[in-house]
Design a protein around this motif. Structure first.
Motif, PDB file in Angstrom:
ATOM      1  N   ALA A  84      36.474   1.914 -32.198  1.00  0.00           N
ATOM      2  CA  ALA A  84      36.735   2.220 -30.794  1.00  0.00           C
ATOM      3  C   ALA A  84      35.610   1.732 -29.882  1.00  0.00           C
ATOM      4  O   ALA A  84      35.681   1.912 -28.668  1.00  0.00           O
ATOM      5  CB  ALA A  84      36.919   3.724 -30.620  1.00  0.00           C
ATOM      6  N   SER A  85      34.584   1.126 -30.482  1.00  0.00           N
ATOM      7  CA  SER A  85      33.427   0.731 -29.676  1.00  0.00           C
ATOM      8  C   SER A  85      32.948  -0.692 -29.925  1.00  0.00           C
ATOM      9  O   SER A  85      32.025  -1.149 -29.256  1.00  0.00           O
ATOM     10  CB  SER A  85      32.263   1.694 -29.947  1.00  0.00           C
ATOM     11  N   ALA A  86      33.533  -1.398 -30.883  1.00  0.00           N
ATOM     12  CA  ALA A  86      33.066  -2.749 -31.201  1.00  0.00           C
ATOM     13  C   ALA A  86      34.223  -3.614 -31.672  1.00  0.00           C
ATOM     14  O   ALA A  86      35.272  -3.112 -32.087  1.00  0.00           O
ATOM     15  CB  ALA A  86      31.976  -2.698 -32.273  1.00  0.00           C
ATOM     16  N   GLY A  87      34.018  -4.926 -31.598  1.00  0.00           N
ATOM     17  CA  GLY A  87      35.031  -5.878 -32.039  1.00  0.00           C
ATOM     18  C   GLY A  87      34.601  -6.603 -33.300  1.00  0.00           C
ATOM     19  O   GLY A  87      33.428  -6.584 -33.674  1.00  0.00           O
ATOM     20  N   PHE A  88      35.537  -7.272 -33.933  1.00  0.00           N
ATOM     21  CA  PHE A  88      35.245  -8.006 -35.165  1.00  0.00           C
ATOM     22  C   PHE A  88      34.265  -9.142 -34.899  1.00  0.00           C
ATOM     23  O   PHE A  88      34.370  -9.864 -33.907  1.00  0.00           O
ATOM     24  CB  PHE A  88      36.525  -8.584 -35.773  1.00  0.00           C
ATOM     25  N   ARG A  89      33.316  -9.292 -35.823  1.00  0.00           N
ATOM     26  CA  ARG A  89      32.359 -10.400 -35.752  1.00  0.00           C
ATOM     27  C   ARG A  89      32.628 -11.418 -36.855  1.00  0.00           C
ATOM     28  O   ARG A  89      32.491 -12.612 -36.644  1.00  0.00           O
ATOM     29  CB  ARG A  89      30.935  -9.872 -35.876  1.00  0.00           C
ATOM     30  N   GLU A  90      33.006 -10.938 -38.043  1.00  0.00           N
ATOM     31  CA  GLU A  90      33.315 -11.838 -39.145  1.00  0.00           C
ATOM     32  C   GLU A  90      34.155 -11.122 -40.197  1.00  0.00           C
ATOM     33  O   GLU A  90      34.186  -9.894 -40.260  1.00  0.00           O
ATOM     34  CB  GLU A  90      32.041 -12.394 -39.792  1.00  0.00           C
ATOM     35  N   VAL A 138      48.361 -12.201 -56.290  1.00  0.00           N
ATOM     36  CA  VAL A 138      46.940 -12.492 -56.124  1.00  0.00           C
ATOM     37  C   VAL A 138      46.378 -11.565 -55.051  1.00  0.00           C
ATOM     38  O   VAL A 138      47.036 -11.271 -54.045  1.00  0.00           O
ATOM     39  CB  VAL A 138      46.696 -13.964 -55.731  1.00  0.00           C
ATOM     40  N   ALA A 139      45.156 -11.100 -55.275  1.00  0.00           N
ATOM     41  CA  ALA A 139      44.488 -10.194 -54.338  1.00  0.00           C
ATOM     42  C   ALA A 139      43.335 -10.917 -53.663  1.00  0.00           C
ATOM     43  O   ALA A 139      42.602 -11.678 -54.295  1.00  0.00           O
ATOM     44  CB  ALA A 139      43.989  -8.956 -55.069  1.00  0.00           C
ATOM     45  N   PHE A 140      43.173 -10.655 -52.368  1.00  0.00           N
ATOM     46  CA  PHE A 140      42.090 -11.255 -51.590  1.00  0.00           C
ATOM     47  C   PHE A 140      41.208 -10.119 -51.060  1.00  0.00           C
ATOM     48  O   PHE A 140      41.464  -9.556 -49.983  1.00  0.00           O
ATOM     49  CB  PHE A 140      42.654 -12.079 -50.429  1.00  0.00           C
ATOM     50  N   LYS A 141      40.195  -9.763 -51.835  1.00  0.00           N
ATOM     51  CA  LYS A 141      39.301  -8.684 -51.417  1.00  0.00           C
ATOM     52  C   LYS A 141      38.604  -9.072 -50.109  1.00  0.00           C
ATOM     53  O   LYS A 141      38.054 -10.161 -49.997  1.00  0.00           O
ATOM     54  CB  LYS A 141      38.273  -8.390 -52.508  1.00  0.00           C
ATOM     55  N   THR A 142      38.653  -8.149 -49.152  1.00  0.00           N
ATOM     56  CA  THR A 142      38.208  -8.457 -47.795  1.00  0.00           C
ATOM     57  C   THR A 142      37.168  -7.459 -47.305  1.00  0.00           C
ATOM     58  O   THR A 142      37.329  -6.254 -47.485  1.00  0.00           O
ATOM     59  CB  THR A 142      39.413  -8.448 -46.832  1.00  0.00           C
ATOM     60  N   VAL A 143      36.120  -7.982 -46.690  1.00  0.00           N
ATOM     61  CA  VAL A 143      35.070  -7.154 -46.082  1.00  0.00           C
ATOM     62  C   VAL A 143      34.964  -7.543 -44.617  1.00  0.00           C
ATOM     63  O   VAL A 143      34.669  -8.694 -44.292  1.00  0.00           O
ATOM     64  CB  VAL A 143      33.718  -7.337 -46.791  1.00  0.00           C
ATOM     65  N   GLU A 144      35.198  -6.581 -43.734  1.00  0.00           N
ATOM     66  CA  GLU A 144      35.190  -6.840 -42.298  1.00  0.00           C
ATOM     67  C   GLU A 144      33.894  -6.316 -41.679  1.00  0.00           C
ATOM     68  O   GLU A 144      33.434  -5.229 -42.016  1.00  0.00           O
ATOM     69  CB  GLU A 144      36.378  -6.144 -41.630  1.00  0.00           C
ATOM     70  N   THR A 145      33.322  -7.081 -40.771  1.00  0.00           N
ATOM     71  CA  THR A 145      32.095  -6.672 -40.094  1.00  0.00           C
ATOM     72  C   THR A 145      32.312  -6.674 -38.584  1.00  0.00           C
ATOM     73  O   THR A 145      32.814  -7.663 -38.030  1.00  0.00           O
ATOM     74  CB  THR A 145      30.931  -7.614 -40.439  1.00  0.00           C
ATOM     75  N   TYR A 146      31.935  -5.563 -37.954  1.00  0.00           N
ATOM     76  CA  TYR A 146      32.061  -5.438 -36.503  1.00  0.00           C
ATOM     77  C   TYR A 146      30.745  -5.825 -35.818  1.00  0.00           C
ATOM     78  O   TYR A 146      29.705  -5.932 -36.463  1.00  0.00           O
ATOM     79  CB  TYR A 146      32.438  -4.001 -36.128  1.00  0.00           C
ATOM     80  N   VAL A 164      31.806 -21.680 -46.533  1.00  0.00           N
ATOM     81  CA  VAL A 164      32.089 -21.472 -47.955  1.00  0.00           C
ATOM     82  C   VAL A 164      30.972 -20.660 -48.598  1.00  0.00           C
ATOM     83  O   VAL A 164      29.792 -20.874 -48.320  1.00  0.00           O
ATOM     84  CB  VAL A 164      32.251 -22.826 -48.670  1.00  0.00           C
ATOM     85  N   THR A 165      31.347 -19.709 -49.465  1.00  0.00           N
ATOM     86  CA  THR A 165      30.383 -18.930 -50.241  1.00  0.00           C
ATOM     87  C   THR A 165      30.614 -19.206 -51.720  1.00  0.00           C
ATOM     88  O   THR A 165      31.515 -19.962 -52.091  1.00  0.00           O
ATOM     89  CB  THR A 165      30.531 -17.430 -49.962  1.00  0.00           C
ATOM     90  N   ALA A 166      29.803 -18.592 -52.555  1.00  0.00           N
ATOM     91  CA  ALA A 166      29.907 -18.837 -53.997  1.00  0.00           C
ATOM     92  C   ALA A 166      31.232 -18.343 -54.564  1.00  0.00           C
ATOM     93  O   ALA A 166      31.761 -18.919 -55.514  1.00  0.00           O
ATOM     94  CB  ALA A 166      28.745 -18.167 -54.725  1.00  0.00           C
ATOM     95  N   ASP A 167      31.794 -17.266 -53.982  1.00  0.00           N
ATOM     96  CA  ASP A 167      33.028 -16.694 -54.525  1.00  0.00           C
ATOM     97  C   ASP A 167      34.174 -16.667 -53.525  1.00  0.00           C
ATOM     98  O   ASP A 167      35.204 -16.052 -53.775  1.00  0.00           O
ATOM     99  CB  ASP A 167      32.773 -15.267 -55.022  1.00  0.00           C
ATOM    100  N   GLY A 168      34.012 -17.322 -52.398  1.00  0.00           N
ATOM    101  CA  GLY A 168      35.083 -17.322 -51.405  1.00  0.00           C
ATOM    102  C   GLY A 168      34.650 -17.987 -50.115  1.00  0.00           C
ATOM    103  O   GLY A 168      34.173 -19.116 -50.126  1.00  0.00           O
ATOM    104  N   TYR A 169      34.796 -17.265 -49.014  1.00  0.00           N
ATOM    105  CA  TYR A 169      34.413 -17.822 -47.724  1.00  0.00           C
ATOM    106  C   TYR A 169      34.185 -16.704 -46.713  1.00  0.00           C
ATOM    107  O   TYR A 169      34.552 -15.546 -46.933  1.00  0.00           O
ATOM    108  CB  TYR A 169      35.497 -18.775 -47.199  1.00  0.00           C
ATOM    109  N   VAL A 170      33.562 -17.091 -45.595  1.00  0.00           N
ATOM    110  CA  VAL A 170      33.367 -16.179 -44.461  1.00  0.00           C
ATOM    111  C   VAL A 170      33.901 -16.873 -43.222  1.00  0.00           C
ATOM    112  O   VAL A 170      33.577 -18.030 -42.952  1.00  0.00           O
ATOM    113  CB  VAL A 170      31.869 -15.836 -44.256  1.00  0.00           C
ATOM    114  N   VAL A 171      34.745 -16.163 -42.483  1.00  0.00           N
ATOM    115  CA  VAL A 171      35.258 -16.665 -41.211  1.00  0.00           C
ATOM    116  C   VAL A 171      34.694 -15.770 -40.114  1.00  0.00           C
ATOM    117  O   VAL A 171      34.834 -14.544 -40.184  1.00  0.00           O
ATOM    118  CB  VAL A 171      36.797 -16.637 -41.169  1.00  0.00           C
ATOM    119  N   GLY A 172      34.052 -16.359 -39.124  1.00  0.00           N
ATOM    120  CA  GLY A 172      33.470 -15.536 -38.077  1.00  0.00           C
ATOM    121  C   GLY A 172      32.965 -16.357 -36.922  1.00  0.00           C
ATOM    122  O   GLY A 172      33.037 -17.593 -36.926  1.00  0.00           O
ATOM    123  N   GLY A 173      32.462 -15.649 -35.907  1.00  0.00           N
ATOM    124  CA  GLY A 173      31.960 -16.299 -34.708  1.00  0.00           C
ATOM    125  C   GLY A 173      31.690 -15.256 -33.645  1.00  0.00           C
ATOM    126  O   GLY A 173      31.324 -14.117 -33.956  1.00  0.00           O
TER     127      GLY A 173
END
Length: 258
Positions: free
Chosen positions: A75-81, A141-149, A108-117
């Motif tokens: 409720a106080s921040a938006g997605f960063r990556e 297939v599962a895509f484990k996801t970590v979201e950062t605000y 690109v990372t060692a086990d996947g990728y990071v999308v952000g900006g």
């Protein structure tokens, strides 16, 4: 006449009772249905807050576009990556970025990728697309996801269902149809792992050692030259003193003889 009137009066008097009973039954039925709906709603697990869809959800399908949606919860921040761990069978080098929020890029990372900006506005879902070279030969297939605000808050959607039980924070799961007849896995792509930090090469180390040795040699030569000069100077002084002494002795002898 009396009988007919009695019958009519009876019918008139019982009709409101029937209507009231029917209304009560209807209300009871609606209340029961509402209660049942509420119970079922509580029994069904909450929908995933990170989801994935594919334009070709089929095993071994090639050039597949995956659409990911991360639902905004802060409720106080938006997605960063958004970071994704790729399932077995999809290499990081096989993924490229499609549509994404303005200013976002893929790393690109060692086990996947990071999308952000740049951080999205508060309450705006993070939606983007990636193109995958080929999906693996699997049922799902599962895509484990970590979201950062933008305020540093982290939300993890990495759990997988176990023993038929739904996970509390499920990873985005994509179910696949059976592979098409004749479909085969493509050859692996060249690795696109992140380039490690630059380290001194063997040549650079060797060059440094050679420079050090040269400096040491020059110092040694300088020391040798200095020592030689000192020795030479001492010899010259001895010779001068010796020559002077000989000259004095000879002169005294000459004077005495005269």
């Amino acid at each position: 006449m009396t009988s007919a009137a009695t019958t009519s009066a009876t019918t008139t008097s019982t009709s409101p009772q029937s209507s009231s009973v029917s209304a009560n039954l209807r209300r009871a039925g609606l209340t029961g249905a509402a209660a049942l709906t509420a119970v079922l709603a509580l029994a069904v697990p909450a929908a995933a807050h990170a989801e994935v869809e594919a334009d070709k959800a089929q095993a071994l399908a090639e050039n597949v576009t995956l659409t990911f949606v991360s639902e905004a919860e802060s409720a106080s921040a938006g997605f960063r990556e958004v970071r994704v761990v790729l399932p077995e069978g999809i290499a990081p080098a096989d993924v490229s970025l499609g549509k994404a929020p303005k200013g976002w890029s893929l790393k690109v990372t060692a086990d996947g990728y990071v999308v952000g900006g740049p951080a999205l506005r508060t309450g705006v879902d993070a939606e983007y697309q990636v193109k995958v070279r080929q999906l693996p030969d699997a049922d799902e297939v599962a895509f484990k996801t970590v979201e950062t605000y933008s305020d540093g808050e982290i939300s993890r959607w990495i759990e997988l269902p176990e023993d038929g039980e739904e996970a509390e924070q499920p990873a985005p799961l994509l179910k696949l149809k059976a592979a098409a007849p004749g479909a085969t896995p493509l050859a692996p792509s060249p690795s696109a792992s992140p380039t490690p930090s630059p380290t001194p090469s063997a040549g650079a180390t060797l060059s440094t050692n050679e420079t050090t040795a040269a400096e040491a040699g020059e110092k040694k030569d300088d020391d040798g030259s200095s020592t030689g000069l000192l020795v030479g100077g001492a010899i010259a002084a001895v010779l001068v003193l010796g020559g002077g002494a000989w000259w004095l002795v000879k002169r005294r002898a000459s004077v005495t003889g005269g």
